[in-house]
Design an enzyme around this catalytic site. Structure first.
Site, PDB file in Angstrom:
ATOM      1  NE  ARG A 281      -0.882  -1.078   4.947  1.00  0.00           N
ATOM      2  CZ  ARG A 281      -0.210  -2.060   5.157  1.00  0.00           C
ATOM      3  NH1 ARG A 281      -0.098  -3.108   4.186  1.00  0.00           N
ATOM      4  NH2 ARG A 281       0.248  -2.407   6.217  1.00  0.00           N
ATOM      5  CD  GLU A 366      -3.538  -4.152   3.318  1.00  0.00           C
ATOM      6  OE1 GLU A 366      -4.507  -4.116   2.544  1.00  0.00           O
ATOM      7  OE2 GLU A 366      -2.488  -4.151   2.896  1.00  0.00           O
ATOM      8  CG  HIS A 397     -27.008  15.987  -5.032  1.00  0.00           C
ATOM      9  ND1 HIS A 397     -27.920  16.960  -5.280  1.00  0.00           N
ATOM     10  CD2 HIS A 397     -25.681  16.886  -5.281  1.00  0.00           C
ATOM     11  CE1 HIS A 397     -27.324  18.037  -5.528  1.00  0.00           C
ATOM     12  NE2 HIS A 397     -26.034  18.044  -5.602  1.00  0.00           N
TER      13      HIS A 397
HETATM   14  C1  G6Q Z   1      -0.715  -4.148   0.590  1.00  0.00           C
HETATM   15  C2  G6Q Z   1      -1.275  -5.496   0.853  1.00  0.00           C
HETATM   16  C3  G6Q Z   1      -1.928  -5.948  -0.336  1.00  0.00           C
HETATM   17  C4  G6Q Z   1      -1.268  -6.437  -1.536  1.00  0.00           C
HETATM   18  C5  G6Q Z   1      -2.051  -7.115  -2.320  1.00  0.00           C
HETATM   19  C6  G6Q Z   1      -1.192  -7.725  -3.759  1.00  0.00           C
HETATM   20  O1  G6Q Z   1       0.033  -3.369   1.559  1.00  0.00           O
HETATM   21  O2  G6Q Z   1      -0.242  -6.232   1.314  1.00  0.00           O
HETATM   22  O3  G6Q Z   1      -2.951  -5.060  -0.700  1.00  0.00           O
HETATM   23  O4  G6Q Z   1      -0.734  -5.469  -2.113  1.00  0.00           O
HETATM   24  O5  G6Q Z   1      -2.440  -8.562  -1.794  1.00  0.00           O
HETATM   25  O6  G6Q Z   1      -0.013  -8.368  -3.545  1.00  0.00           O
HETATM   26  P1  G6Q Z   1       1.304  -8.803  -4.244  1.00  0.00           P
HETATM   27  O7  G6Q Z   1       1.615  -7.490  -4.973  1.00  0.00           O
HETATM   28  O8  G6Q Z   1       2.218  -9.616  -3.773  1.00  0.00           O
HETATM   29  O9  G6Q Z   1       0.417  -9.434  -5.553  1.00  0.00           O
END
Ligand code: G6Q
Length: 575
Positions: A281, A366, A397
């Protein structure tokens, strides 16, 4: 980051509790009456952003007490620990270095003897070269035609960031390129994203930090099959040189896992790497932003990174009373823990920021959706709020009714821009003034409301007065920036990243792991086998554990979903 007493045991927390008893109920009308200049004094600036926090239920004393709380939690020490590359993601034993992704060339941040900033710029340079080749039509597909469509395949952190930023920066994107984002394992997503595209002109950017994520790998396999079948490439996976050439010309991968990438059939020559010290993230400014870079061009992408960096520097150096991300965090915590607010609304007055609330939802929920502290003890207060929102004016709205007159306290962040995305035509400026008139009007109405006397004085029928009364005292932050540029977007994201960090430090939680997400990644595997198995669930079961045994959760009865799965199988078969 060391073991510490729960923050609630500190004198600073007690002082805030007492202070809340004194000022928590004071109406914003009174606060503005007592200090009419608070709209000027309760502001901070960072980079191009202005935060006006005057319409919050607090006084200058509150801010001082919150800053003291941050000091007690050793926020400065935690910031320095992050910048030193310490392994502050303790449950995964990793440093947390998204700040290195936007450090200027020539800076240094050494981890395990390596200056990671150099590695960052090497990848950025490769990305820039590739992005330019695509943008100038020099990167050609298997049949020799230039790439005109880019489809990013990823999920969560490997999707939300680039998808949100692409939307937000539409005004900067090359209109000759079609850029799409596929994330859901629901086959509808990849189908709709590809059905009107010419495979000869389509590039897939498969983005996955781990390269093990079921949704992404499934979509990438489907995309690859669509590509080779529609192009009529002979041979199966890896079998013929033509197959390998077609996949290489139309697939780029972004990952930290070269081995899994090769297993999947993508050559590591087509890989852009990043590092395990970048959380999903927090990765939009890594190679995960490749699709975005192709869309807006390398120089805009570098502006985007420079925007993050401005806020990183501000966060690291400004005193908390004048520190925009820290204030956002501390004011948020004031509502979460002292007023019992359960949610925070993110309300960008920008059509193209439609996905910003969802992006922040992941970033915040998260990161701080945790109930044990760094030492594994229950956290004694509420942690991360529920984040939600929609762009204005559409939300007005719909759900604003509840914010104005409902029974709940919903702090909200209003984000607006002085100039429109497209400002060449006067009509755009006209639209923009109307948009921003609503922006300012809403925060005023939320803060001050309308008393029963005022409503009655308008000649309202007495029985309607209670219905038309607005209690006000609904707190808001206002963030105002000159225009939604790549740099400003980077600044906004960095502000919220550090807001979340500030709160995580005060709560003493690890904002950088995500075991709840990891759980989701293993849950479905066994059931998927049951859905496809020739026998109905339970048929071969002889009292042993059912499909819940592999979940690592407290096991519900093995038959918990058998009836539903049988019905699903019947319905799927058309029965
Ligand atoms: C983010 C999480 C999660 C992750 C996805 C995709 O901080 O860990 O959202 O980004 O599960 O993971 P991959 O990039 O490993 O496919």
């Amino acid at each position: 980051m060391s073991e510490r007493e729960p923050i609630t045991a500190s004198p600073e927390w007690q002082r805030l509790t007492d202070h809340h008893a004194a000022v928590g109920g004071v109406h914003l009308r009174t606060l503005f009456g007592d200090d009419p200049k608070r709209g000027e004094t309760m502001t901070v600036e960072a980079g191009d952003l202005l935060l006006d926090y005057s319409k919050n239920r607090l006084t200058a004393e509150t801010v001082g007490l919150l800053a003291a709380l941050a000091a007690r939690a050793d926020l400065p020490g935690s910031i320095e620990a992050m910048w030193r590359g310490e392994r502050i993601n303790t449950t995964e034993h990793r440093p947390v270095l998204h700040i290195a992704l936007r450090m200027p060339r020539g800076s240094s941040l050494v981890v395990d003897g390596e200056n990671v900033v150099e590695a960052v710029h090497q990848v950025l340079d490769r990305m820039s070269l590739f992005a330019e080749q695509v943008r100038f039509g020099q990167w050609v597909g298997f049949t020799g035609r230039p790439i005109r469509n880019v489809v990013n395949i990823g999920i969560g952190g490997s999707d939300l960031g680039p998808a949100m930023a692409y939307d937000a920066l539409r005004a900067f994107a090359d209109p000759a390129l079609t850029v799409r984002f596929v994330s859901n394992v629901d086959g509808t997503d990849i189908h709709q994203a590809t059905r009107d595209l010419d495979p000869a002109e389509t590039l897939f950017v498969v983005s996955s930090k781990t390269f093990t994520t079921l949704e992404t790998l499934t979509n990438a396999r489907t995309a690859r099959a669509w590509l080779v079948e529609t192009l009529g490439v002979p041979g199966g996976p890896g079998e013929s040189p033509q197959w390998r050439a077609a996949v290489a010309r139309h697939n780029e991968a972004v990952s930290t896992n070269a081995e899994k990438l090769e297993e999947f059939g993508i050559d590591t020559a087509n890989m852009f790497g990043f590092w395990d010290w970048v959380g999903g993230r927090y990765s939009v400014d890594s190679a995960i932003g490749l699709s975005l870079m192709i869309a807006i061009g390398p120089s805009n992408f570098r502006e985007f990174l420079a925007g993050f960096h401005v806020i990183d520097e501000h966060f690291r150096s400004a005193p908390f009373e004048a520190n925009l991300p820290a204030l956002l965090g501390l004011i948020g915590l004031w509502y979460d823990d002292f007023f019992g607010a359960e949610t925070v609304a993110i309300l960008p007055y920008s059509h193209n920021m439609g996905r910003f609330p969802a992006y922040l939802q992941q970033l915040d929920m998260e990161s701080n959706g945790k109930s044990v502290d760094r030492q594994g003890r229950p956290v004694p207060v509420d942690t991360g709020p529920i984040v939600w929102g929609q762009p204005g004016t559409n939300g007005q709205h719909a759900f604003y009714q509840l914010i104005h007159q409902g029974t709940r306290l919903i702090p909200a962040d209003f984000i607006g821009f002085a100039r429109p995305d497209y400002d060449q035509a006067p009509v755009q400026l006209e639209h923009h003034d109307l948009l921003m008139a609503n922006f300012f009007a809403q925060t005023e109405a939320l803060a001050f409301g309308k008393t029963a006397e005022e409503v009655a004085a308008e000649g309202t029928a007495p029985e309607l007065v209670p219905h038309r009364t607005f209690p006000g005292n609904r707190p808001t932050n206002t963030i105002l920036a000159p225009r939604l540029t790549p740099s400003v977007l980077g600044q906004l994201i960095a502000c919220y990243e550090h807001k979340v960090f500030t709160q995580g430090v005060v709560w003493n939680i690890n904002s950088f792991d995500q075991w709840g997400v990891e759980l989701g990644k293993v849950l479905a595997t066994r059931i998927a086998a049951e859905l496809a198995a020739p026998d109905e669930p339970g048929a071969a079961r002889s009292g042993g554990p059912g499909h819940d045994s592999s979940r690592g959760l407290h096991q519900p009865p093995p038959t918990a979903n058998d009836a539903l799965i049988r019905r699903y199988r019947r319905l799927r078969a058309g029965g």
